[in-house]
Write an enzyme that holds these catalytic residues in place. Structure first.
Site, PDB file in Angstrom:
ATOM      1  CG  ASP A 250      -2.122   1.063   1.055  1.00  0.00           C
ATOM      2  OD1 ASP A 250      -3.367   0.494   0.683  1.00  0.00           O
ATOM      3  OD2 ASP A 250      -1.825   2.357   0.914  1.00  0.00           O
ATOM      4  CB  SER A 251       0.789   4.281  -1.909  1.00  0.00           C
ATOM      5  OG  SER A 251      -0.391   4.746  -1.765  1.00  0.00           O
ATOM      6  CB  ALA A 277      -0.219  -1.150  -6.709  1.00  0.00           C
ATOM      7  CG  ASP A 295      -9.901  -4.140  -3.497  1.00  0.00           C
ATOM      8  OD1 ASP A 295     -10.604  -3.301  -4.260  1.00  0.00           O
ATOM      9  OD2 ASP A 295     -10.337  -3.907  -2.331  1.00  0.00           O
ATOM     10  CB  CYS A 335     -14.648   0.365  -6.370  1.00  0.00           C
ATOM     11  SG  CYS A 335     -12.994   1.375  -5.898  1.00  0.00           S
TER      12      CYS A 335
END
Ligand code: SAH
Length: 391
Positions: A250-251, A277, A295, A335
């Site tokens: 994760d950043s 990512a 995701d 999403c």
């Protein structure tokens, strides 16, 4: 005394008769009476037939959102019945469960309370408010939550973007009960610490709960890579499912710290990496993971972003496929509401071509069951998850 009422243009009533909850501004023929913003008004078709009642807001591109199809008052008792019904539906779905005390109690249009999401974290509730009609009825809503669920603390989140658009004060706070900042919860047996007022959404991405469990079921013996890991949900599920090794990327430094804390709390071994990512995948050893999850946050915020988003998703999927061993699995998510299911499949196909890999989709998934919606309400459909076998 005639009631304030919106009358639809000829030919615009069909979706509303069939359960669609929104009236767009360009579908309105007339506004009878003098309703104020936030008032409940009734809706009629062009021939004057009653369709339902909902919250009115002339500032919005969606000036009316229906909350009932019955000729009933929308008052405190109505809200109490809606919350009770939402709860009964979750109980029917098995929520909460012995090993899960985090779930969505109320899903806005899906529970006929447009603009209100309520997520339950153990004995607390988070109300996420996006319409004026709901903002004006907070007292009744919180009374109903306390009466129906006996919640100890109610957090309130009114995102400024929606609040400004709809015309009510935005901000986040503890609205009722003890002033706490974090809540310990358990999801599918995994212990997590949720911070509703400083996390994303209401503190967790509850919509992926069932897919996290599914990933857990596919992870035995696998080397797993969880990209865009947030609090570590997929990686923790994989570790619990018997993964051989788990890497979570994760950043955000905050996210990495949370992943590490969650790994410790669950006696799981996870390598948490703070990185972009794309960069991580570009430099990862090709074909070195048995199961990769991607995701990402929404790439397409608006329609104009669509082309850039399509390219981004395509590149991300290509990179993720390159990281998968032949015979491994890719779990890929989008999403973005603006990217529909068919488009997303085409993007995955294009990513495979770019990566020079063959993929077979073996499962289509969406949000967890507690995120229910009326049929045909495509505006509410956003999350698409494809489980792919990568040859
Ligand atoms: N999979 C998570 C939810 C992911 S939310 C779950 O199941 O709970 C998206 C996450 O992507 C956020 O935590 C955000 O910090 C992270 N993120 C955003 N941009 C990123 C980037 N360029 N590289 C890596 N992570 C990123």
């Amino acid at each position: 005394m005639s009631e304030n009422r919106i009358v639809l243009r000829k030919g615009r009533a069909r979706p509303l008769w069939f359960g669609h909850p929104w009236v767009y501004a360009n579908a309105v023929a007339s506004v009878d009476g003098k309703p104020a913003a936030g008032d409940v008004v009734s809706l009629a078709d062009h021939d004057g037939r009653f369709i339902g009642r909902g919250f009115y807001n002339p500032r919005s591109q969606i000036p009316l959102r229906l909350c009932t199809r019955a000729d009933e008052a929308v008052d405190a008792a109505f809200i109490r019945r809606r919350i009770a019904r939402a709860r009964a539906a979750r109980v029917r779905l098995g929520l909460p469960a012995g090993d899960t005390n985090v779930y969505r109690l109320c899903n806005s249009e899906g529970d006929d309370l447009p603009g209100l999401v309520v997520d339950i974290y153990a004995d607390t509730a988070v109300a996420h408010i996006t319409t004026l009609g709901i903002a004006q009825r907070k007292t009744e809503i919180y009374d109903a939550l306390e009466a129906e669920l006996g919640v100890r603390t109610i957090f309130e989140i009114a995102p400024p973007a929606y609040a400004d658009l709809e015309g009510f004060p935005g901000g986040s706070r503890v609205a009722r009960g003890a002033s706490i900042t974090s809540v310990p919860v358990v999801e599918n047996g995994i212990r997590l610490e949720v911070e509703p007022l400083s996390g994303q959404k209401t503190g967790m991405f509850i919509d992926q709960r069932e897919t996290r469990a599914r990933v857990g079921g596919l992870a035995r013996g696998a080397r797993v890579l969880d990209c865009y890991a947030y609090a570590g949900g997929f990686g923790l599920a994989a570790a619990r499912g018997g993964a051989a090794a788990v890497t979570a990327v994760d950043s955000s430094a905050r996210a990495v710290a949370r992943i590490e804390a969650h790994a410790a709390a669950n006696a799981a071994t996870i390598t948490a990496v703070e990185a972009d990512a794309f960069r991580y995948l570009e430099t990862a050893t090709p074909r070195s993971f048995d199961l990769v999850v991607v995701d990402p946050p929404k790439f397409a915020r608006a329609r104009k972003d669509l082309e850039a988003a399509r390219k981004g998703y395509e590149r991300l999927n290509a990179l993720a496929m390159q990281a998968v061993v032949p015979g491994g699995i890719l779990v890929t998510c989008s999403c973005s509401q603006n990217v529909d299911a068919e488009t997303f499949e085409r993007i995955v196909a294009a990513g495979a071509k770019q990566a020079g890999r063959e993929v077979r989709i073996f499962e289509h998934r969406g949000p967890a069951a507690d995120h229910m919606l009326p049929p045909g309400f495509s505006e509410g459909q956003y999350l698409k998850v494809l489980l792919c076998y990568v040859a």
